[in-house]
Motif scaffolding. Structure first.
Motif, PDB file in Angstrom:
ATOM      1  N   GLY A 254       0.652  -1.183   0.000  1.00  0.00           N
ATOM      2  CA  GLY A 254       0.000  -0.031   0.051  1.00  0.00           C
ATOM      3  C   GLY A 254       0.802   0.955   0.111  1.00  0.00           C
ATOM      4  O   GLY A 254       0.575   2.280  -0.850  1.00  0.00           O
ATOM      5  N   ILE A 255       2.071   1.325   0.685  1.00  0.00           N
ATOM      6  CA  ILE A 255       2.838   2.580   0.699  1.00  0.00           C
ATOM      7  C   ILE A 255       3.094   2.538  -0.448  1.00  0.00           C
ATOM      8  O   ILE A 255       3.329   3.824  -1.004  1.00  0.00           O
ATOM      9  CB  ILE A 255       4.082   2.370   1.817  1.00  0.00           C
ATOM     10  N   SER A 256       3.718   1.717  -1.152  1.00  0.00           N
ATOM     11  CA  SER A 256       4.357   1.927  -2.613  1.00  0.00           C
ATOM     12  C   SER A 256       3.160   2.529  -3.583  1.00  0.00           C
ATOM     13  O   SER A 256       3.610   3.261  -4.386  1.00  0.00           O
ATOM     14  CB  SER A 256       4.940   0.693  -3.181  1.00  0.00           C
ATOM     15  N   VAL A 257       1.851   2.104  -3.527  1.00  0.00           N
ATOM     16  CA  VAL A 257       0.974   2.481  -4.595  1.00  0.00           C
ATOM     17  C   VAL A 257       0.625   3.905  -4.049  1.00  0.00           C
ATOM     18  O   VAL A 257       0.585   4.728  -5.084  1.00  0.00           O
ATOM     19  CB  VAL A 257      -0.308   1.516  -4.404  1.00  0.00           C
TER      20      VAL A 257
ATOM     21  N   GLY B  48       8.037   1.113   1.345  1.00  0.00           N
ATOM     22  CA  GLY B  48       7.030  -0.063   1.066  1.00  0.00           C
ATOM     23  C   GLY B  48       7.670  -1.494   0.650  1.00  0.00           C
ATOM     24  O   GLY B  48       6.976  -2.348   1.199  1.00  0.00           O
ATOM     25  N   LYS B  49       8.492  -1.364  -0.110  1.00  0.00           N
ATOM     26  CA  LYS B  49       9.323  -2.685  -0.444  1.00  0.00           C
ATOM     27  C   LYS B  49       9.859  -3.126   0.828  1.00  0.00           C
ATOM     28  O   LYS B  49       9.940  -4.372   1.268  1.00  0.00           O
ATOM     29  CB  LYS B  49      10.306  -2.650  -1.580  1.00  0.00           C
TER      30      LYS B  49
ATOM     31  N   LEU C 199      -3.424  -4.868  -4.023  1.00  0.00           N
ATOM     32  CA  LEU C 199      -4.047  -4.699  -2.700  1.00  0.00           C
ATOM     33  C   LEU C 199      -5.285  -5.378  -2.366  1.00  0.00           C
ATOM     34  O   LEU C 199      -5.405  -6.331  -1.458  1.00  0.00           O
ATOM     35  CB  LEU C 199      -4.091  -3.198  -2.561  1.00  0.00           C
ATOM     36  N   ILE C 200      -6.078  -5.543  -3.529  1.00  0.00           N
ATOM     37  CA  ILE C 200      -7.559  -6.208  -3.351  1.00  0.00           C
ATOM     38  C   ILE C 200      -7.381  -7.684  -3.334  1.00  0.00           C
ATOM     39  O   ILE C 200      -7.741  -8.499  -2.599  1.00  0.00           O
ATOM     40  CB  ILE C 200      -8.510  -5.600  -4.451  1.00  0.00           C
ATOM     41  N   ILE C 201      -6.267  -8.217  -4.006  1.00  0.00           N
ATOM     42  CA  ILE C 201      -5.996  -9.591  -4.226  1.00  0.00           C
ATOM     43  C   ILE C 201      -5.298 -10.037  -2.858  1.00  0.00           C
ATOM     44  O   ILE C 201      -5.707 -11.262  -2.229  1.00  0.00           O
ATOM     45  CB  ILE C 201      -4.834 -10.043  -5.300  1.00  0.00           C
ATOM     46  N   ILE C 202      -4.367  -9.037  -2.275  1.00  0.00           N
ATOM     47  CA  ILE C 202      -3.871  -9.585  -0.731  1.00  0.00           C
ATOM     48  C   ILE C 202      -5.054  -9.811   0.025  1.00  0.00           C
ATOM     49  O   ILE C 202      -4.936 -10.634   1.034  1.00  0.00           O
ATOM     50  CB  ILE C 202      -2.932  -8.620  -0.392  1.00  0.00           C
TER      51      ILE C 202
END
Length: 389
Positions: free
Chosen positions: A84-87, A112-113, A181-184
């Motif tokens: 999420g941080i990366s997005v 994020g990574k 993010l949705i898949i996670i």
């Protein structure tokens, strides 16, 4: 755990997450050095500094996110927020007006990574049998690079249709990130680790001898791997047009994606040590090639070879780490590995940028080739006990 296409659900789903996140990331990554150099007029040393600070500073978080994951006995939430941080950092890049803005973006993106990498690698290792680690990490790397094939293709199409609008590409890159993010949130299954009450010792004294030796060698090799941004700039120097850079990167990623899983499986059979050693030698040859190259054709061939190197090295090294760390601190061990290797990105980026700016691009590539040969020599001497693979 349920299996999908012969793989545990978590391994397959996290591969799918990496596919979409890499579509997002690789839409913009090969364009950043061009954006810095041609639009913001940043120097080579500034570009090296940006990449070095971003990778090294964020790498510190990898050990702490790994420890946090081990401490609370959970991985999924840490992984979600890391992605999420990366997005949500993308608007910083899309509105950048100076190289300082790009530095802030790259730092935030790499934070994020840093947050997600160690617990993600640990949940993959937790979900697969030990004898299939190479297959699991090879599959993950393949999905990662399939995303990296699609991403530059989308970027190329946007640039071709909209007269090189780099900032629009940066904005649109958020869409596949949201899908990841949705898949996670919906499909990753939490692995039930055992929560620990104290932070594991991460000093050199507390590490297995094999792990210590490998950390030293991997760190020397990491110093040789100056940022891929310099490979892109070298390709431009050799005559590759800006509009063709995404296609060049696409070709590199296709090679990496095609070979990552087969090489991962092959490494399970012939030994991860042998595969890693071969990758170090190949890297030296490729960097000597970049130093001596004189045409755009050379750039295309060298990027193809570099894709093969990535397939041989990145997933296999991660799989090898799982064999030399204690199971109860698996995420912490991955965090230590990523942190130590990542911290080398700062001196590597600075040295690479200074060598290019003050001597020439060839100096950067000879430097990388020499350190890679040193790494290969040390690996052959220290990591091959009798009858070991």
């Amino acid at each position: 755990m349920k299996r999908v296409f012969g793989l545990p659900q978590n391994v397959f789903i996290l591969g799918l997450v990496s596919l979409f996140m890499d579509i997002s990331s690789e839409m913009i990554y090969p364009l950043i050095p061009i954006f810095l150099s041609d639009v913001l007029h940043a120097s080579k040393s500034s570009i090296g500094l940006i990449e070095g600070i971003a990778e090294s500073t964020a790498s510190i978080l990898k050990v702490f996110s790994g420890w946090l994951s081990d401490k609370i006995g959970k991985r999924k939430a840490v992984i979600f927020w890391g992605y999420g941080i990366s997005v949500f950092s993308r608007p910083i890049l899309a509105t950048a007006s100076s190289w300082i803005n790009v530095l802030i973006y790259r730092f935030t993106d790499r934070v994020g990574k840093g947050v997600r990498t160690a617990p993600r690698d640990a949940i993959i290792a937790d979900s697969i049998e030990k004898e299939s680690l190479g297959k699991a990490f090879g599959f993950h790397r393949s999905m990662d690079t399939v995303g990296a094939i699609i991403g530059p293709s989308i970027a190329f199409a946007i640039l071709a249709l909209l007269s090189g609008n780099l900032k629009l590409v940066f904005w649109l890159s958020m869409i596949p990130g949201f899908i990841a993010l949705i898949i996670i949130a919906l499909f990753v299954i939490e692995t039930k680790g055992t929560a620990i009450s104290t932070m594991p010792k991460i000093s050199i004294k507390g590490l297995d001898k094999k792990f210590k030796a490998f950390l030293v060698i991997a760190s020397i090799f990491a110093l040789s791997r100056t940022s891929d941004a310099f490979l892109v700039l070298r390709a431009q120097e050799l005559g590759i047009e800006v509009a063709a850079i995404p296609l060049l990167y696409l070709t590199f990623n296709i090679v990496s994606a095609v070979f990552s899983t087969p090489i991962g499986i092959f490494s399970d059979k012939i030994g991860k040590r042998r595969t890693i050693l071969l990758s170090y030698f190949l890297f030296s040859i490729i960097f000597i090639g970049f130093a001596l190259a004189t045409s755009s054709l050379h750039a295309w061939l060298l990027f193809i070879a570099y894709g093969l190197f990535v397939a041989m090295n990145e997933g296999v090294q991660r799989a090898y780490v799982a064999t030399v760390i204690k199971p109860e601190i698996k995420a912490t061990g991955y965090g230590i590995y990523h942190m130590v290797v990542g911290l080398c990105a700062l001196p590597s980026g600075i040295i690479g940028g200074l060598l290019w700016q003050h001597i020439g691009s060839y100096a950067l590539f000879y430097y990388g080739a020499a350190l890679s040969m040193i790494s290969a020599t040390l690996f052959a001497l220290l990591m091959f006990p009798k009858n070991a693979k």
